[in-house]
Design a protein around this motif. Structure first.
Motif, PDB file in Angstrom:
ATOM      1  N   LEU A 134       0.807  -1.196   0.159  1.00  0.00           N
ATOM      2  CA  LEU A 134       0.023   0.008  -0.003  1.00  0.00           C
ATOM      3  C   LEU A 134       0.887   1.363  -0.103  1.00  0.00           C
ATOM      4  O   LEU A 134       2.162   1.081   0.253  1.00  0.00           O
ATOM      5  N   GLU A 135       0.213   2.551  -0.325  1.00  0.00           N
ATOM      6  CA  GLU A 135       0.900   3.737  -0.205  1.00  0.00           C
ATOM      7  C   GLU A 135       1.866   3.989   1.197  1.00  0.00           C
ATOM      8  O   GLU A 135       3.095   4.797   1.059  1.00  0.00           O
ATOM      9  N   ASP A 136       1.217   3.546   2.238  1.00  0.00           N
ATOM     10  CA  ASP A 136       2.051   3.887   3.391  1.00  0.00           C
ATOM     11  C   ASP A 136       3.235   2.922   3.629  1.00  0.00           C
ATOM     12  O   ASP A 136       3.654   3.032   4.722  1.00  0.00           O
ATOM     13  N   GLY A 137       3.308   1.957   2.653  1.00  0.00           N
ATOM     14  CA  GLY A 137       4.371   1.141   2.755  1.00  0.00           C
ATOM     15  C   GLY A 137       4.010  -0.462   3.700  1.00  0.00           C
ATOM     16  O   GLY A 137       4.708  -1.132   3.706  1.00  0.00           O
ATOM     17  N   THR A 138       2.819  -0.428   3.978  1.00  0.00           N
ATOM     18  CA  THR A 138       2.294  -1.630   4.614  1.00  0.00           C
ATOM     19  C   THR A 138       2.042  -2.846   3.609  1.00  0.00           C
ATOM     20  O   THR A 138       1.688  -2.384   2.435  1.00  0.00           O
ATOM     21  N   THR A 139       2.112  -3.773   3.887  1.00  0.00           N
ATOM     22  CA  THR A 139       1.982  -5.126   2.938  1.00  0.00           C
ATOM     23  C   THR A 139       0.518  -5.837   3.484  1.00  0.00           C
ATOM     24  O   THR A 139       0.694  -6.196   4.650  1.00  0.00           O
ATOM     25  N   TYR A 186     -10.416  -2.039   1.342  1.00  0.00           N
ATOM     26  CA  TYR A 186      -9.394  -1.706   0.402  1.00  0.00           C
ATOM     27  C   TYR A 186      -8.096  -2.228   1.095  1.00  0.00           C
ATOM     28  O   TYR A 186      -7.864  -2.147   1.996  1.00  0.00           O
ATOM     29  N   PRO A 187      -7.321  -2.780   0.137  1.00  0.00           N
ATOM     30  CA  PRO A 187      -7.577  -2.775  -1.407  1.00  0.00           C
ATOM     31  C   PRO A 187      -8.112  -3.895  -2.149  1.00  0.00           C
ATOM     32  O   PRO A 187      -8.431  -3.908  -3.272  1.00  0.00           O
ATOM     33  N   TRP A 188      -8.928  -4.600  -1.208  1.00  0.00           N
ATOM     34  CA  TRP A 188      -9.731  -5.754  -1.726  1.00  0.00           C
ATOM     35  C   TRP A 188     -11.179  -5.071  -2.433  1.00  0.00           C
ATOM     36  O   TRP A 188     -11.735  -4.215  -1.467  1.00  0.00           O
ATOM     37  N   CYS A 189     -11.549  -5.452  -3.221  1.00  0.00           N
ATOM     38  CA  CYS A 189     -13.032  -5.079  -3.735  1.00  0.00           C
ATOM     39  C   CYS A 189     -14.047  -5.669  -3.058  1.00  0.00           C
ATOM     40  O   CYS A 189     -14.061  -6.731  -2.880  1.00  0.00           O
TER      41      CYS A 189
END
Length: 75
Positions: free
Chosen positions: A40-45, A64-67
């Protein structure tokens, strides 16, 4: 029988030398053959070991990020 056909409908996971299949949908999520890891944008996975995942592109998903199909409300 080691080579007996399987009743499992899931596709085989790609080998390291094979590309992952990504399916783009207009006005919908991106479908990725799994398992996947998403940075993710904040670096978390975040990760999923499902055989196919839907990645949100509209950012309306509560997961998010799952639909979660929130895009259908306003599409």
């Amino acid at each position: 029988m080691p080579n007996a056909p399987s009743d499992d409908p899931r596709p085989e996971p790609p080998r390291p030398d094979q590309p992952r299949r990504i399916t783009m949908r207009r006005r919908g999520p991106i479908l990725v053959d799994g398992p996947v890891e998403v940075e993710l944008e904040d670096g978390t996975t975040v990760s999923s070991d499902r055989f196919r995942v839907a990645l949100c592109t509209c950012r309306r998903s509560r997961r998010y990020p799952w639909c979660d199909t929130s895009h259908r409300d306003r599409a």
